[in-house]
Design a protein around this motif. Structure first.
Motif, mmCIF file in Angstrom:
data_model
loop_
_atom_site.group_PDB
_atom_site.id
_atom_site.type_symbol
_atom_site.label_atom_id
_atom_site.label_comp_id
_atom_site.label_asym_id
_atom_site.label_seq_id
_atom_site.Cartn_x
_atom_site.Cartn_y
_atom_site.Cartn_z
ATOM 1 N N ALA A 339 14.971 -122.664 23.252
ATOM 2 C CA ALA A 339 15.332 -123.140 21.903
ATOM 3 C C ALA A 339 14.398 -124.273 21.477
ATOM 4 C CB ALA A 339 16.787 -123.613 21.880
ATOM 5 N N LEU A 340 14.159 -125.216 22.393
ATOM 6 C CA LEU A 340 13.276 -126.346 22.077
ATOM 7 C C LEU A 340 11.860 -125.846 21.796
ATOM 8 C CD1 LEU A 340 14.587 -128.855 24.757
ATOM 9 C CD2 LEU A 340 14.721 -129.159 22.269
ATOM 10 N N ALA A 341 11.415 -124.888 22.580
ATOM 11 C CA ALA A 341 10.070 -124.348 22.378
ATOM 12 C C ALA A 341 9.969 -123.689 21.007
ATOM 13 C CB ALA A 341 9.728 -123.352 23.487
ATOM 14 N N SER A 342 10.953 -122.886 20.646
ATOM 15 C CA SER A 342 10.902 -122.210 19.346
ATOM 16 C C SER A 342 10.872 -123.221 18.214
ATOM 17 C CB SER A 342 12.130 -121.303 19.162
ATOM 18 O OG SER A 342 12.087 -120.241 20.074
ATOM 19 N N ASP A 488 1.574 -117.748 0.908
ATOM 20 C CA ASP A 488 1.104 -116.520 0.255
ATOM 21 C C ASP A 488 2.197 -115.455 0.136
ATOM 22 O OD1 ASP A 488 -1.366 -117.765 0.255
ATOM 23 O OD2 ASP A 488 -2.082 -116.715 2.049
ATOM 24 N N GLY A 489 3.355 -115.837 -0.373
ATOM 25 C CA GLY A 489 4.404 -114.848 -0.595
ATOM 26 C C GLY A 489 5.216 -114.490 0.634
ATOM 27 N N GLU A 490 4.829 -115.023 1.783
ATOM 28 C CA GLU A 490 5.629 -114.789 2.982
ATOM 29 C C GLU A 490 6.570 -115.971 3.199
ATOM 30 O OE1 GLU A 490 3.236 -112.099 6.232
ATOM 31 O OE2 GLU A 490 3.069 -114.258 6.399
ATOM 32 N N CYS A 491 7.664 -115.684 3.900
ATOM 33 C CA CYS A 491 8.601 -116.759 4.251
ATOM 34 C C CYS A 491 9.064 -116.547 5.681
ATOM 35 C CB CYS A 491 9.795 -116.722 3.288
ATOM 36 S SG CYS A 491 11.005 -117.989 3.697
ATOM 37 N N LEU A 492 8.979 -117.602 6.454
ATOM 38 C CA LEU A 492 9.444 -117.555 7.842
ATOM 39 C C LEU A 492 10.648 -118.473 7.955
ATOM 40 C CD1 LEU A 492 8.862 -116.781 10.886
ATOM 41 C CD2 LEU A 492 7.569 -118.921 11.006
ATOM 42 N N LEU A 493 11.774 -117.886 8.360
ATOM 43 C CA LEU A 493 12.991 -118.690 8.538
ATOM 44 C C LEU A 493 13.223 -118.891 10.035
ATOM 45 C CD1 LEU A 493 15.648 -119.952 7.308
ATOM 46 C CD2 LEU A 493 16.702 -117.736 7.845
ATOM 47 N N VAL A 494 13.399 -120.133 10.429
ATOM 48 C CA VAL A 494 13.620 -120.467 11.842
ATOM 49 C C VAL A 494 15.003 -121.107 11.967
ATOM 50 C CG1 VAL A 494 12.758 -121.802 13.808
ATOM 51 C CG2 VAL A 494 11.139 -120.837 12.147
ATOM 52 N N VAL A 495 15.823 -120.564 12.833
ATOM 53 C CA VAL A 495 17.189 -121.075 13.022
ATOM 54 C C VAL A 495 17.412 -121.309 14.518
ATOM 55 C CG1 VAL A 495 19.651 -120.618 12.652
ATOM 56 C CG2 VAL A 495 17.956 -119.669 11.060
#
Ligand code: TEU
Ligand code: CA
Length: 544
Positions: A339-342, A488-495
């Motif tokens: 989790a910490l690494a992510s 550029d139109g992309e979205c990265l969601l990190v939870v």
């Protein structure tokens, strides 16, 4: 993206040589030992090694006290071994980043020997002198980082010299242009050998003006860094990272803005010192408060985006182990290490993995002062006990924050001494090595190593991880670390769930996302009511 420098898509790996791999059974890790592990590091996917000092040194501070910048400490090997390390690493597309310790030398360095032997020596002015100790409470009355006054009397010349660390680490006088030219020549000598750059030890201290009480961030600091850049790195494709405990979100761009031509990035410690005690510092750590920690990261992400460059790290050889400090070293060790690494590796910046972090190594767990080796820990043990601190309280602080927590030998296998050495290690191996070691972790597809391996590869593959902007979501949530990156139109969601409890996905202010986790390929969803297991994490990429 063509604007990516190699060090913006690469991940660094820090090696603390004495504790990494011992090839000859003397109990101390060495350069041939490192060469023997290059395939392991290549498999992890790192782009460069930050090598803590291997230079000739009396080892008062484990090599951060250098007696000859152009020689290798025989305990670590020979210059031929070093050349072989550079070549063998390069053959695996791994750069070697040297530790540049030029705020101070060892008191055994020929410059200091000459300086103390003769007041008229040209080397006298390489150091900082006074004919009497400063008056108590005057600006020059400065405390050393390892305790005690920063001024010590030199018995030979009868004068007082300045040292921000141990008395055996006299500070260099950067106001002297001859000293600066010597440092530049030495750096070029290493660069000509083919090293990939430098990690610059306490570089924010070189502009000090002790008589004015100025230690960090002195008025000439950035001038010296620009001059160094022109004299050494300019025209070379290298990475430079300055260690700067004093860096703030406001002044960090001064170091790393590309047009200023200073360094590639700094190590800043906002997320570390935020949880130290006002008075007792690291020896009395505070509990981690995730909303405060998340806010610190968000501030830094936004301060440097488009202006400079961040470095990302949980640990190093001066800090406790990441899982022990920020995660759970017990039942949820593996999940919390992942989790910490992510959470860290999906932000903007160059991530650094400290040896053993990639298998989730834990704090040393030392119970008695005899087990410690670190000069800082031993000094403060003496100082705080003399000041009336109860020993059990000091030891609790050391168990949490002593630098030796990160310096126990690398746990390679379940063999005796964790496969680190055929002899007796210079510092004890953590007792948990039979079940916590690289051999077993690496064989587990759900282990910590394979997770780091995937994160390191993702950074190379995705421009959004390298360059996307950053937005913190759920800032007040007590344990969910949620952020969004966009490019550029992309979205990265990190939870990421940083709690040892199951956590419900909040109903408000969460983007509706259904997709597959970038790391595991498993289906994930942010539908309210869904829950995250203890220390579970996912990342979903949309819009591509
Ligand atoms: O560290 C700088 C530094 O300020 C820390 O040692 C700090 O004093 C301590 O962790 C806080 O309590 C660098 C190196 O990383 C460290 O290993 C060296 O001991 C130090 O400089 C002197 O070279
Ligand atoms: Ca050895």
């Amino acid at each position: 993206k063509s604007d990516t420098s190699w060090w913006q898509s690469a991940t660094g790996y820090q090696i603390y040589p004495a504790s990494f791999a011992d090839s000859n059974g003397d109990g101390i890790g060495d350069i041939p030992g490192i060469i023997g592990k290059l395939d392991y590091l290549a498999d992890l996917g790192i782009g460069f090694i930050w090598l803590s000092p291997v230079y000739a040194s009396p080892m008062v501070d484990n090599g951060y006290d250098i007696a000859d910048y152009r020689a290798i400490n025989p305990v670590f090997g020979t210059m031929a071994d070093m050349d072989r390390l550079i070549a063998e690493a390069r053959a695996r597309r791994i750069g070697i980043v040297m530790d540049l310790v030029v705020n101070h030398t060892s008191d055994q360095h020929p410059w200091f020997r000459a300086a103390r032997a003769d007041r008229r020596s040209p080397y006298r002015d390489y150091y900082i002198w006074r004919d009497a100790p400063p008056a108590k409470g005057s600006p020059a009355d400065i405390e050393a980082s390892f305790g005690g006054s920063a001024w010590s009397r030199d018995a030979q010349s009868g004068d007082w010299y300045f040292h921000l660390f141990a008395p055996e680490q006299p500070d260099l006088n950067w106001a002297n242009p001859a000293l600066r030219a010597e440092v530049h020549a030495m750096m070029n000598w290493w660069l000509d050998k083919g090293v990939a750059g430098f990690r610059m030890d306490v570089i924010d201290l070189i502009g000090k003006q002790p008589e004015a009480g100025i230690v960090a961030d002195g008025p000439m600091l950035h001038h010296y860094l620009r001059e160094m850049h022109e004299a050494t790195h300019a025209g070379r494709d290298v990475v430079t990272v300055g260690e700067a405990w004093s860096a703030t979100p406001d002044n960090a761009p001064l170091y790393s803005a590309p047009e200023r031509r200073e360094v590639s990035m700094v190590f800043q410690f906002g997320h570390v010192t935020r949880f130290w005690d006002q008075k007792l510092g690291k020896w009395k750590p505070k509990a981690i408060d995730w909303p405060a920690l998340k806010a610190t990261f968000a501030t830094w992400q936004n301060a440097l985006h488009g202006k400079g460059w961040n470095s990302l790290f949980w640990g190093n050889h001066d800090l406790p182990r990441a899982v022990s400090r920020y995660g759970d070293e017990g039942e949820h060790r593996v999940a919390s290490a992942k989790a910490l690494a992510s959470a860290l590796h999906l932000m903007e910046g160059t991530p650094y993995v400290y040896q053993g972090e990639e298998i989730g190594m834990t704090n040393a767990g030392f119970a008695s002062i005899d087990q410690y080796r670190d000069v800082e820990t031993l000094n403060f043990h003496r100082i705080q006990l003399a000041e009336g601190i109860v020993e059990a309280d000091f030891l609790a602080g050391a168990r949490a924050n002593s630098r030796d927590n990160a310096r126990t030998p690398m746990q390679w296998s379940a063999a005796p001494q964790a496969g680190f050495s055929a002899g007796t290690p210079w510092i004890a191996v953590n007792a948990n090595f039979p079940r916590l070691n690289a051999e077993s972790d690496r064989a587990d597809p759900d282990g910590v190593f394979q997770h780091y391996r995937r994160l390191i590869a993702l950074r190379r593959d995705h421009a959004i991880i390298r360059h996307g902007d950053f937005r913190l979501l759920q800032p007040d949530h007590a344990s969910l670390f949620v952020y969004e990156r966009r490019l550029d139109g992309e979205c990265l969601l990190v939870v990421v769930n940083m709690a040892a409890q199951e956590m419900a996905i909040p109903v408000d202010a969460m983007p509706a996302v259904e997709g597959r986790d970038l790391l595991t390929g498993r289906p994930v969803s942010t539908r309210p009511g869904n829950t995250l297991a203890p220390f579970a994490a996912f990342a979903v990429l949309q819009g591509h």
